[in-house]
Design a protein around this motif. Sequence first.
Motif, mmCIF file in Angstrom:
data_model
loop_
_atom_site.group_PDB
_atom_site.id
_atom_site.type_symbol
_atom_site.label_atom_id
_atom_site.label_comp_id
_atom_site.label_asym_id
_atom_site.label_seq_id
_atom_site.Cartn_x
_atom_site.Cartn_y
_atom_site.Cartn_z
ATOM 1 N N PHE A 181 0.822 -1.215 0.000
ATOM 2 C CA PHE A 181 0.000 0.000 0.000
ATOM 3 C C PHE A 181 0.857 1.267 0.000
ATOM 4 O O PHE A 181 0.414 2.330 -0.417
ATOM 5 C CB PHE A 181 -0.933 0.017 1.225
ATOM 6 C CG PHE A 181 -0.198 0.060 2.542
ATOM 7 C CD1 PHE A 181 0.144 1.266 3.118
ATOM 8 C CD2 PHE A 181 0.148 -1.113 3.206
ATOM 9 C CE1 PHE A 181 0.823 1.315 4.331
ATOM 10 C CE2 PHE A 181 0.827 -1.069 4.412
ATOM 11 C CZ PHE A 181 1.168 0.146 4.982
ATOM 12 N N ALA A 182 2.112 1.172 0.475
ATOM 13 C CA ALA A 182 2.952 2.357 0.585
ATOM 14 C C ALA A 182 3.572 2.776 -0.750
ATOM 15 O O ALA A 182 4.117 3.870 -0.870
ATOM 16 C CB ALA A 182 4.073 2.128 1.604
ATOM 17 N N VAL A 183 3.482 1.913 -1.759
ATOM 18 C CA VAL A 183 4.060 2.239 -3.058
ATOM 19 C C VAL A 183 3.138 3.211 -3.787
ATOM 20 O O VAL A 183 1.922 3.010 -3.821
ATOM 21 C CB VAL A 183 4.253 0.954 -3.894
ATOM 22 C CG1 VAL A 183 4.794 1.282 -5.279
ATOM 23 C CG2 VAL A 183 5.197 0.007 -3.168
ATOM 24 N N PRO A 184 3.672 4.275 -4.391
ATOM 25 C CA PRO A 184 2.831 5.227 -5.129
ATOM 26 C C PRO A 184 2.018 4.532 -6.220
ATOM 27 O O PRO A 184 2.517 3.595 -6.872
ATOM 28 C CB PRO A 184 3.848 6.200 -5.737
ATOM 29 C CG PRO A 184 5.045 6.104 -4.861
ATOM 30 C CD PRO A 184 5.086 4.681 -4.374
ATOM 31 N N LYS A 185 0.795 4.995 -6.404
ATOM 32 C CA LYS A 185 -0.095 4.339 -7.357
ATOM 33 C C LYS A 185 0.456 4.351 -8.776
ATOM 34 O O LYS A 185 0.244 3.415 -9.542
ATOM 35 C CB LYS A 185 -1.479 4.989 -7.316
ATOM 36 C CG LYS A 185 -2.276 4.629 -6.076
ATOM 37 C CD LYS A 185 -3.694 5.168 -6.156
ATOM 38 C CE LYS A 185 -4.505 4.742 -4.929
ATOM 39 N NZ LYS A 185 -5.897 5.259 -4.992
ATOM 40 N N TRP A 186 1.160 5.433 -9.139
ATOM 41 C CA TRP A 186 1.672 5.506 -10.506
ATOM 42 C C TRP A 186 2.682 4.395 -10.773
ATOM 43 O O TRP A 186 2.768 3.882 -11.893
ATOM 44 C CB TRP A 186 2.278 6.875 -10.800
ATOM 45 C CG TRP A 186 3.497 7.227 -9.990
ATOM 46 C CD1 TRP A 186 3.542 7.900 -8.812
ATOM 47 C CD2 TRP A 186 4.866 6.928 -10.329
ATOM 48 N NE1 TRP A 186 4.841 8.044 -8.369
ATOM 49 C CE2 TRP A 186 5.673 7.463 -9.293
ATOM 50 C CE3 TRP A 186 5.483 6.273 -11.395
ATOM 51 C CZ2 TRP A 186 7.064 7.348 -9.291
ATOM 52 C CZ3 TRP A 186 6.863 6.169 -11.406
ATOM 53 C CH2 TRP A 186 7.638 6.696 -10.365
ATOM 54 N N MET A 187 3.413 3.972 -9.746
ATOM 55 C CA MET A 187 4.360 2.873 -9.923
ATOM 56 C C MET A 187 3.630 1.547 -10.080
ATOM 57 O O MET A 187 4.058 0.672 -10.848
ATOM 58 C CB MET A 187 5.320 2.801 -8.741
ATOM 59 C CG MET A 187 6.235 4.001 -8.601
ATOM 60 S SD MET A 187 7.570 3.724 -7.440
ATOM 61 C CE MET A 187 8.636 2.662 -8.395
ATOM 62 N N LEU A 188 2.524 1.389 -9.342
ATOM 63 C CA LEU A 188 1.737 0.164 -9.467
ATOM 64 C C LEU A 188 1.096 0.071 -10.849
ATOM 65 O O LEU A 188 0.999 -1.015 -11.432
ATOM 66 C CB LEU A 188 0.670 0.106 -8.375
ATOM 67 C CG LEU A 188 1.189 0.157 -6.932
ATOM 68 C CD1 LEU A 188 0.026 0.033 -5.951
ATOM 69 C CD2 LEU A 188 2.202 -0.948 -6.676
ATOM 70 N N LEU A 189 0.647 1.213 -11.368
ATOM 71 C CA LEU A 189 0.069 1.229 -12.713
ATOM 72 C C LEU A 189 1.120 0.862 -13.759
ATOM 73 O O LEU A 189 0.841 0.144 -14.722
ATOM 74 C CB LEU A 189 -0.524 2.606 -13.020
ATOM 75 C CG LEU A 189 -1.784 2.972 -12.227
ATOM 76 C CD1 LEU A 189 -2.196 4.411 -12.499
ATOM 77 C CD2 LEU A 189 -2.934 2.019 -12.572
#
Length: 502
Positions: free
Chosen positions: A297-305
């Motif tokens: 959850f701590a990873v920025p969403k843009w990196m997950l995308l």
Amino acid sequence: MAKTETTYPISRATKKGVVGHLAVAATVLILMMAFGIIMLFNQGGLITISPDLFYSIMTVHGIGMVGMASLGGAAIMWYFLCKYVPLNPKVLMTNLVLSVIGIAMILIAAFVFKFSDAWTFLYPLPSVSAKQHGMAGAMFFLNGVLFVGVGFLIMYLEIGRKIAKQYGGLMNGLGWDMLFGKSDKHYGPPAAVVASTMVVICNSTAILAGATVIIMSIINILNPSIVFDALLAKHLTYAFGHIFANATIYMAVVGVYEILAKYADRPWKANKVFLIAWNFSTLFTLMIYTHHLLMDFAVPKWMLLIGQIFSYANGLPVMVVTAYGALMIVYRSGLRWDMASGLMFLAMFGWVGGAVPAIIDATIVVNHVMHNTKWVPGHFHIYMGLGVTIMIIAFMYYYNKVEGNRRDHSWDRISAAFYTVFFLGLTGSFLYAGKISAPRRWAVHLPEWMLSDIVGGISACFVLAATISFTLRFFANVKYTRTANTTEEMVHDTTSLMKKSS
């Protein structure tokens, strides 16, 4: 820029290094398969081993298989690349020596000092292990991985330096001069050069990321007051692990380009579509390790995308042009199939087949449910066992045919059939176990999960038997004393041998 048609003889020292890599890879492969069977039978309740031993075996099995694939892939890449780029065989032997030292240190860490933090060795687990079982295990393991990484980095630096010298810059190895209008050639460098350039860029980056987190972990063990950001450590660890494991097939696929083209007597030309695909794959491979972080959850969403979108995209460019190219190379070519050409073609299926469940798992909503189940080792075993490993075995048959005049035997085809059928049984049991939510990395399974473990273990026994057969056939026929051949001589020799084959 030097002419890409220039070819160089393959020296006896190079052949020694190639055979050494294949011999170590085959030995490690058999040992790791045996470890895998032990784990499956333990999970299936057929045997009982202690949880400590299970997790030590699991750690060695994971990192050992990646190391095996890397050594085998390096042998394939170096053997064919040195025909186009003059490489120093002493560097190849240096990589082998450092890798063997590293492998020995990892085995000592796991089975003498009970190190068992999985092949990912996520920080601060090595420090926790050092406190529980003593510092020696963690230090042996981390330094062992570092030895292997340094060996490969030295090899990649030699390859990158020689490609840059031969083609007027490293990026010209990826065809930038042609793509950006600086060359009037219709085709780029040989496919072996393009693939090798991609591997040099990606794996050099991966090794530097891995070395950073390993050195920080060693410092933390020696002085616990010096701490490291855990999330950054995880990024560096997976940037190293995913890229390095992924690149094994990009080294091995050089064999597909070279062997199928020679057997079909059709050159595999690096046109603009081919070069664009490899350039995109270079970029995507460096980015998509983030799909291992989709549950953080701590990873920025843009990196997950990025992890999700480009995991979809990464499987397409090189895989599509390679699979399509393989079909076009053999179509109406009159190619006579043997173990080398047949297994290389089969490996295309393994590559594509392994990518499908991987892409499914890279979807965030699926990943949240499936990533910690046996679905993940299911897709990875298809990719490694029916992709990379098959390419390495195919090259072993090719090498012995070209260098040793060996002919195929009916037993080879029987072994190949057993390997393929039962490996599908093994991977099918993993994917089914993922479907019923059987967790990965658990030493003990519930009764409702055990049937899939037993089926997988029995299937793996037949796979192991076939692999031993392949290996014995290789060792029985291997030679590296034949005089150095030019590319043209090898094409003639291979063509003659194929005509003699039954």
